[in-house]
Design a protein around this motif. Structure first.
Motif, mmCIF file in Angstrom:
data_model
loop_
_atom_site.group_PDB
_atom_site.id
_atom_site.type_symbol
_atom_site.label_atom_id
_atom_site.label_comp_id
_atom_site.label_asym_id
_atom_site.label_seq_id
_atom_site.Cartn_x
_atom_site.Cartn_y
_atom_site.Cartn_z
ATOM 1 N N LYS A 75 48.706 53.464 66.995
ATOM 2 C CA LYS A 75 49.429 54.710 67.487
ATOM 3 C C LYS A 75 49.969 55.410 66.254
ATOM 4 O O LYS A 75 49.751 56.686 66.233
ATOM 5 C CB LYS A 75 50.395 54.101 68.373
ATOM 6 C CG LYS A 75 50.138 53.307 69.741
ATOM 7 C CD LYS A 75 51.330 53.309 70.580
ATOM 8 C CE LYS A 75 50.945 52.726 72.045
ATOM 9 N NZ LYS A 75 51.923 52.221 72.666
ATOM 10 N N VAL A 122 56.518 51.978 70.877
ATOM 11 C CA VAL A 122 56.409 52.651 72.143
ATOM 12 C C VAL A 122 56.712 54.303 71.642
ATOM 13 O O VAL A 122 57.657 54.486 70.731
ATOM 14 C CB VAL A 122 57.522 52.283 73.087
ATOM 15 C CG1 VAL A 122 57.343 53.306 74.217
ATOM 16 C CG2 VAL A 122 57.103 51.036 73.509
ATOM 17 N N LYS A 135 56.727 58.128 72.907
ATOM 18 C CA LYS A 135 57.296 59.031 74.106
ATOM 19 C C LYS A 135 57.357 60.498 73.430
ATOM 20 O O LYS A 135 57.812 60.607 72.300
ATOM 21 C CB LYS A 135 58.476 58.620 74.985
ATOM 22 C CG LYS A 135 57.999 57.408 75.545
ATOM 23 C CD LYS A 135 59.217 57.052 76.471
ATOM 24 C CE LYS A 135 59.064 55.749 77.027
ATOM 25 N NZ LYS A 135 58.054 56.197 78.404
ATOM 26 N N TYR A 193 62.019 52.581 75.622
ATOM 27 C CA TYR A 193 61.270 52.151 74.740
ATOM 28 C C TYR A 193 61.055 50.779 74.226
ATOM 29 O O TYR A 193 60.612 50.248 73.544
ATOM 30 C CB TYR A 193 61.696 52.731 73.262
ATOM 31 C CG TYR A 193 61.701 54.362 73.170
ATOM 32 C CD1 TYR A 193 60.683 54.926 72.497
ATOM 33 C CD2 TYR A 193 62.574 55.088 73.783
ATOM 34 C CE1 TYR A 193 60.652 56.218 72.652
ATOM 35 C CE2 TYR A 193 62.692 56.265 73.596
ATOM 36 C CZ TYR A 193 61.400 56.965 72.999
ATOM 37 O OH TYR A 193 61.380 58.218 73.074
ATOM 38 N N GLY A 194 61.355 49.941 75.583
ATOM 39 C CA GLY A 194 61.232 48.394 75.516
ATOM 40 C C GLY A 194 62.165 47.741 74.824
ATOM 41 O O GLY A 194 61.846 46.736 74.291
#
Length: 196
Positions: free
Chosen positions: A2, A134, A136, A165-166
């Protein structure tokens, strides 16, 4: 993977800078990034000690400028809490620091025709924010100014929910202190043009 996807467009912009008239900027050491939150006992603050960043700026003929790209990387293990080492370790664990050692911020859409000068321009910036693996998109209100040629100031704050974001809000004092889900990331940064 990512992180590679997020920063590939930035790398391409920096490579093309010389040909397009775009100037490459780098984050100076004159920055402040803090994380503020609440708990069931009291509010708390953390300071990010190590931050790096780059930018790509295109000057316009009317004296304004376009921000083509801005990235910031914040080292998770450099975050220090006002509550001491125990809270630091809980923060690193909550942010999954070993697997995701950086919090990253990257502008996802260029900002056009910003007026140069000492007076800050208040602008809505679309950004990709990556925390604990994560990513976003957020819309962040930022203040941007260019007080002199080759110097860019960038300031703002963003409220986020850790659970988005976990991230499980960290606890301290053997569970007696439980942090709230909402945190605010504040940043005040200065970028300087790279002279080739």
């Amino acid at each position: 993977m990512k992180s590679f996807i997020i920063f590939l467009p930035v790398a391409v912009l920096l490579i093309m800078a010389a040909a397009s008239g775009t100037e490459t900027y780098t984050l100076s050491k004159d920055y402040t990034v803090t994380i503020n939150g609440t708990s069931n006992l009291h509010s708390w603050d953390e300071k990010v000690g190590t931050v790096t960043g780059t930018g790509a700026i295109t000057p316009n003929s009317d004296g304004s400028f376009d921000i083509e790209a801005i990235t910031l990387k914040m080292a998770v293990h450099s975050i220090k809490s006002d509550m001491g080492p125990a809270m630091n370790n809980n923060t690193y664990k909550a942010l999954k620091a070993d697997a995701n050692p950086e919090i990253t911020f990257a502008l996802s859409a260029p900002l056009k025709a910003i007026k140069a000068g000492v007076t800050a321009n208040a602008i809505s910036a679309k950004c990709n924010l990556a925390i604990a693996g994560v990513t976003k998109q957020v819309v962040m209100q930022v203040k941007i100014s260019m007080p002199q040629k080759g110097a860019l100031q960038f300031e703002g704050a963003q409220t986020i929910k850790m659970t988005d974001y976990g991230v499980t809000p960290p606890v301290a004092l053997f569970g007696a202190l439980v942090t709230g889900d909402d945190i605010v990331i504040h940043f005040k940064t200065n970028f300087l043009v790279i002279i080739n």
